[in-house]
Design an enzyme around this catalytic site. Structure first.
Site, PDB file in Angstrom:
ATOM      1  N   LEU A   1      10.814   1.135   7.491  1.00 13.06           N
ATOM      2  CA  LEU A   1      10.284   1.582   6.210  1.00 13.06           C
ATOM      3  C   LEU A   1      11.044   2.850   5.805  1.00 13.06           C
ATOM      4  O   LEU A   1      11.206   3.749   6.640  1.00 13.06           O
ATOM      5  CB  LEU A   1       8.788   1.910   6.350  1.00 13.06           C
ATOM      6  CG  LEU A   1       8.127   2.319   5.037  1.00 13.06           C
ATOM      7  CD1 LEU A   1       7.854   1.086   4.179  1.00 13.06           C
ATOM      8  CD2 LEU A   1       6.834   3.082   5.280  1.00 13.06           C
TER       9      LEU A   1
ATOM     10  N   LYS B   1       6.571  -1.930   2.013  1.00 11.51           N
ATOM     11  CA  LYS B   1       5.344  -1.349   2.602  1.00 11.51           C
ATOM     12  C   LYS B   1       4.184  -2.327   2.414  1.00 11.51           C
ATOM     13  O   LYS B   1       3.269  -2.116   1.614  1.00 11.51           O
ATOM     14  CB  LYS B   1       5.050   0.032   2.001  1.00 11.51           C
ATOM     15  CG  LYS B   1       4.084   0.851   2.873  1.00 11.51           C
ATOM     16  CD  LYS B   1       4.128   2.307   2.512  1.00 11.51           C
ATOM     17  CE  LYS B   1       3.020   3.121   3.153  1.00 11.51           C
ATOM     18  NZ  LYS B   1       3.109   3.255   4.603  1.00 11.51           N
TER      19      LYS B   1
ATOM     20  N   TYR C   1       0.826  -1.204   0.000  1.00 19.40           N
ATOM     21  CA  TYR C   1       0.000   0.000   0.000  1.00 19.40           C
ATOM     22  C   TYR C   1       0.856   1.247   0.000  1.00 19.40           C
ATOM     23  O   TYR C   1       2.064   1.187   0.250  1.00 19.40           O
ATOM     24  CB  TYR C   1      -0.980  -0.001   1.184  1.00 19.40           C
ATOM     25  CG  TYR C   1      -0.375   0.328   2.530  1.00 19.40           C
ATOM     26  CD1 TYR C   1       0.489  -0.563   3.166  1.00 19.40           C
ATOM     27  CD2 TYR C   1      -0.656   1.529   3.160  1.00 19.40           C
ATOM     28  CE1 TYR C   1       1.036  -0.250   4.404  1.00 19.40           C
ATOM     29  CE2 TYR C   1      -0.108   1.844   4.401  1.00 19.40           C
ATOM     30  CZ  TYR C   1       0.743   0.946   5.014  1.00 19.40           C
ATOM     31  OH  TYR C   1       1.309   1.246   6.227  1.00 19.40           O
TER      32      TYR C   1
ATOM     33  N   GLU D   1      11.280   2.516  14.687  1.00 19.53           N
ATOM     34  CA  GLU D   1      10.453   3.607  14.142  1.00 19.53           C
ATOM     35  C   GLU D   1       9.106   3.571  14.852  1.00 19.53           C
ATOM     36  O   GLU D   1       8.880   2.764  15.741  1.00 19.53           O
ATOM     37  CB  GLU D   1      10.269   3.431  12.629  1.00 19.53           C
ATOM     38  CG  GLU D   1       9.624   2.108  12.247  1.00 19.53           C
ATOM     39  CD  GLU D   1       9.591   1.841  10.750  1.00 19.53           C
ATOM     40  OE1 GLU D   1       9.498   2.805   9.966  1.00 19.53           O
ATOM     41  OE2 GLU D   1       9.658   0.656  10.369  1.00 19.53           O
TER      42      GLU D   1
HETATM   43  N1  PLP Z   1       7.269   3.905   9.199  1.00 23.29           N
HETATM   44  C1  PLP Z   1       6.176   3.145   9.142  1.00 23.29           C
HETATM   45  C2  PLP Z   1       6.181   1.797   9.772  1.00 23.29           C
HETATM   46  C3  PLP Z   1       5.024   3.619   8.488  1.00 23.29           C
HETATM   47  O1  PLP Z   1       3.925   2.842   8.420  1.00 23.29           O
HETATM   48  C4  PLP Z   1       5.047   4.914   7.917  1.00 23.29           C
HETATM   49  C5  PLP Z   1       3.870   5.442   7.238  1.00 23.29           C
HETATM   50  O2  PLP Z   1       2.827   4.846   7.221  1.00 23.29           O
HETATM   51  C6  PLP Z   1       6.208   5.676   8.012  1.00 23.29           C
HETATM   52  C7  PLP Z   1       7.315   5.142   8.653  1.00 23.29           C
HETATM   53  C8  PLP Z   1       6.289   7.038   7.423  1.00 23.29           C
HETATM   54  O3  PLP Z   1       6.414   6.954   6.029  1.00 23.29           O
HETATM   55  P1  PLP Z   1       5.929   8.146   5.087  1.00 23.29           P
HETATM   56  O4  PLP Z   1       6.705   9.355   5.531  1.00 23.29           O
HETATM   57  O5  PLP Z   1       6.310   7.701   3.736  1.00 23.29           O
HETATM   58  O6  PLP Z   1       4.469   8.296   5.297  1.00 23.29           O
END
Ligand code: PLP
Length: 285
Positions: free
Chosen positions: A205, A148, A33, A180
């Site tokens: 991620l 993701k 996603y 994170e």
């Molecule tokens: N880390 C995780 C586990 C996430 O699910 C997300 C966003 O959903 C992020 C970091 C932040 O990513 P982004 O800045 O691309 O939204």
């Protein structure tokens, strides 16, 4: 008015937007996603989200059913059809529906592609002023967190624990270090004014907002170090904050009930938030 969603080539009312019970996203979490923010009716940093989408599907050998150029057209069409001003576009692609329920990839099955939007005032969200509370939980996820994937059960449990504790995010801990947040990247500002966030790798991620904020911070002469940090380090820091597409930059004012500095959003997180919002507006598509 019913919202409009996109399902496999058609724009349909959200209440009629359906996929099969045999869909592999439902049965195996065999899907990917993306979430891109919308500001003033335009997509924020969408090229970065589509690049990550391509990488994620590549890592699980899933062919996108549409080109990324077409996906962006659909995202924009959906924003328009829903009169969306501020919020986000969610998109999900799965390996499709197949009768056999074989674990191995089915042959000749078209991937499922769905999208929908939701409204949120990200810029003026109340938590932007107050900051958020964070709790910590063990990181119980699989080892390919750089993908993701829609397999989000560990984050569901982490964020539920946070909600029950009156917190808005859970920082996940592995080997004594923060990986994170449940749906965000984690940052601190050390007493020496160094912005620290964990380096990309299979443990986290690669956040699109993280990437943009690191670049913008460096352009604005902040020192940035990409390395793991512990909760003790975060509690001894000048500031802590998170980034994600749906919060931009958000100050963290406590961790496990202990204040970060004076328990108020710090000036650097607030400044980085302004810098990010300016970048978002200037580059929106
Ligand atoms: N880390 C995780 C586990 C996430 O699910 C997300 C966003 O959903 C992020 C970091 C932040 O990513 P982004 O800045 O691309 O939204």
């Amino acid at each position: 008015m019913d919202q409009i969603a996109y399902v496999n080539g058609s724009f349909v009312p959200l209440s009629e937007a359906k996929v099969s019970v045999l869909d592999r996203g439902f049965l195996f979490a065999d899907g990917i996603y993306e979430v891109a923010a919308v500001l003033d009716g335009k997509l924020i940093d969408n090229a970065s989200h589509l690049a990550r989408l391509e990488r994620s599907v590549g890592e699980i050998a899933l062919a996108l059913p549409e080109t990324t150029a077409r996906i962006e057209e659909i995202q924009k069409e959906l924003v328009k059809r829903n009169d969306l001003v501020n919020g986000m576009v969610y998109l999900e692609v799965t390996r499709g529906a197949d009768k056999s329920r074989d674990f191995a990839f089915p042959r000749g099955v078209k991937p499922t592609l769905v999208m929908f939007t939701s409204a949120k005032d990200i810029v003026d969200a109340p938590s932007a002023k107050t900051g958020i509370h964070v709790i910590t939980v063990p990181d119980i996820r699989w080892v390919r967190r750089d993908i993701k994937s829609v397999a989000l059960l560990a984050q569901v449990l982490a964020k539920q624990a946070a909600a029950e504790a009156g917190a808005a995010e859970a920082w996940m801990i592995e080997d004594g270090k923060v990986t994170e947040g449940g749906s965000s990247s984690a940052f601190i500002l050390t007493q020496d004014n160094v912005i620290v966030t964990r380096q990309n790798g299979s443990e986290i991620l690669p956040g699109c907002t993280r990437k943009a904020v690191v670049k913008l911070a460096e352009e604005h002469q902040f020192r940035v170090e990409e390395r793991p940090f512990s909760v003790d380090e975060a509690l001894a820091a000048k500031e802590a904050f998170i980034t994600s597409a749906t919060v931009f930059v958000q100050a963290v004012v406590s961790i496990d009930g202990k204040k970060v500095a004076d328990g108020k959003p710090g000036p650097i997180a607030s400044r980085l938030r302004e810098i990010y919002v300016d970048f978002a507006r200037a580059t929106a598509t």
